[in-house]
Scaffold this active site. Structure first.
Site, PDB file in Angstrom:
ATOM      1  N   LYS A   3       0.859  -1.181   0.000  1.00  0.00           N
ATOM      2  CA  LYS A   3       0.000   0.000   0.000  1.00  0.00           C
ATOM      3  C   LYS A   3       0.895   1.230   0.000  1.00  0.00           C
ATOM      4  O   LYS A   3       1.654   1.462   0.939  1.00  0.00           O
ATOM      5  CB  LYS A   3      -0.912   0.037   1.223  1.00  0.00           C
ATOM      6  CG  LYS A   3      -1.742   1.314   1.300  1.00  0.00           C
ATOM      7  CD  LYS A   3      -2.397   1.499   2.653  1.00  0.00           C
ATOM      8  CE  LYS A   3      -2.989   2.909   2.750  1.00  0.00           C
ATOM      9  NZ  LYS A   3      -3.531   3.196   4.100  1.00  0.00           N
ATOM     10  N   GLY A  28      -8.164   9.042  10.243  1.00  0.00           N
ATOM     11  CA  GLY A  28      -8.467   9.056  11.664  1.00  0.00           C
ATOM     12  C   GLY A  28      -9.544  10.022  12.092  1.00  0.00           C
ATOM     13  O   GLY A  28      -9.842  10.131  13.288  1.00  0.00           O
ATOM     14  N   ALA A  68      -9.551   5.565   4.716  1.00  0.00           N
ATOM     15  CA  ALA A  68      -9.426   6.706   5.628  1.00  0.00           C
ATOM     16  C   ALA A  68     -10.747   7.457   5.782  1.00  0.00           C
ATOM     17  O   ALA A  68     -11.453   7.712   4.806  1.00  0.00           O
ATOM     18  CB  ALA A  68      -8.338   7.681   5.182  1.00  0.00           C
ATOM     19  N   GLY A  69     -11.043   7.811   7.027  1.00  0.00           N
ATOM     20  CA  GLY A  69     -12.182   8.668   7.334  1.00  0.00           C
ATOM     21  C   GLY A  69     -13.424   7.965   7.817  1.00  0.00           C
ATOM     22  O   GLY A  69     -14.360   8.603   8.302  1.00  0.00           O
ATOM     23  N   ASN A 124      -8.608   1.402  10.024  1.00  0.00           N
ATOM     24  CA  ASN A 124      -7.857   1.036  11.221  1.00  0.00           C
ATOM     25  C   ASN A 124      -8.438   1.729  12.448  1.00  0.00           C
ATOM     26  O   ASN A 124      -8.973   1.099  13.352  1.00  0.00           O
ATOM     27  CB  ASN A 124      -6.381   1.377  11.048  1.00  0.00           C
ATOM     28  CG  ASN A 124      -5.496   0.846  12.161  1.00  0.00           C
ATOM     29  OD1 ASN A 124      -4.294   1.021  12.138  1.00  0.00           O
ATOM     30  ND2 ASN A 124      -6.050   0.188  13.168  1.00  0.00           N
ATOM     31  N   THR A 125      -8.373   3.072  12.467  1.00  0.00           N
ATOM     32  CA  THR A 125      -8.795   3.821  13.648  1.00  0.00           C
ATOM     33  C   THR A 125     -10.245   3.570  14.016  1.00  0.00           C
ATOM     34  O   THR A 125     -10.586   3.513  15.208  1.00  0.00           O
ATOM     35  CB  THR A 125      -8.571   5.332  13.415  1.00  0.00           C
ATOM     36  OG1 THR A 125      -7.212   5.557  13.042  1.00  0.00           O
ATOM     37  CG2 THR A 125      -8.882   6.129  14.666  1.00  0.00           C
TER      38      THR A 125
END
Length: 270
Positions: free
Chosen positions: A112, A173, A199-200, A221-222
């Protein structure tokens, strides 16, 4: 690197195809920000993910012999590792990180690519991303690339040879969800490689919306690791991805300004 969870079997009705490999799960998860390796393992298992990302600069996969090794917690014969270049702010750093990952993972070429513009927004530096992608592809890497939600840039990265394009939904995040669904939809409609929101995402409904827009998958992830109960959130995300994909395939009804009776008006008994 082989993985027993990879398959080219036609028995999977709706697989995610990346570089000719079929994956049953359309949820990709990160391995950072958990309180310990055990929580990481439990969350990944609850997510049902087959592809897991690892930040080479932050996670031990053999660089440090006397520290916990992620490869022992999440064995590569069960999962496809997706080394990422998180924390890189130049093409040179990203290329160096990918080459280190290939060495540590015995020739593994799927990566990635993520080249950030600054520490405040963590938005991608597109100029550096394009430069790094060109060099990595020439070096036989299979590049899944993090980018902004610009349809023109997404198409250019595809045409360069990236095996998947991953536009952000919102800043990394942030948990803001999909801020520009129209651009994401345009990217999906114009693409001939998998498009994954990266993301987001903040909650399960964000994931479902991404899938209903036609995205091939979601990487997060987050949203999981930062939840009050990461294992439960991982399970929720798994279900949301599946529900969103089925909703997209089923085809939603058109939006209308006015009501439309669900029961027929003609032919009533009285």
């Amino acid at each position: 690197m082989s993985s027993v969870m990879k398959t080219n079997s036609p028995s999977i009705a709706d697989p995610l195809m990346i570089d000719g490999i079929a994956y049953q799960s359309r949820l990709l998860v990160g391995t950072g920000k958990y309180k310990d390796m055990e929580e990481t393992r439990l969350a990944v298992e609850a997510s049902g993910a087959e592809i897991i990302t690892v930040a080479i600069r932050r996670t031990n996969i053999g660089q440090t012999k006397d520290e916990p090794n992620l490869l022992e917690t999440l064995p590569p014969d069960r999962y496809t590792y997706l080394p990422n270049t998180a924390g890189c702010y130049s093409a040179e750093d990203a290329i160096r990180t990918c080459r280190l990952a290939r060495e540590l993972l015995d020739g593994h070429n799927l990566v990635k690519l993520e080249v950030l513009g600054d520490e405040k927004t963590l938005f991608p530096d597109i100029t550096q991303t394009l430069s790094a992608a060109e060099i990595l592809i020439a070096d036989d890497f299979k590049v899944m690339v993090y980018t902004n939600d610009d349809p023109i840039i997404a198409k250019r990265l595809e045409e360069m040879g990236c095996v998947a394009v991953m536009p952000l939904a919102a800043p990394i995040g942030s948990g803001l969800g999909i801020r520009n669904p129209y651009n994401i939809r345009t990217i999906v409609e114009n693409a001939e490689v998998p498009i994954l929101v990266d993301a987001g995402v903040g909650c399960a409904s964000d994931s479902a919306i991404a899938m209903e827009l036609g995205c091939d998958g979601v990487l997060m992830n987050t949203a999981i690791a930062g939840a009050k109960d990461p294992v439960l959130m991982a399970s929720a995300m798994k279900k949301a991805i599946e529900a969103g994909r089925e909703s997209f395939l089923a085809g939603r009804i058109p939006r209308k300004r006015f009501a439309s009776a669900s029961s027929p008006v003609d032919g009533t008994f009285f």
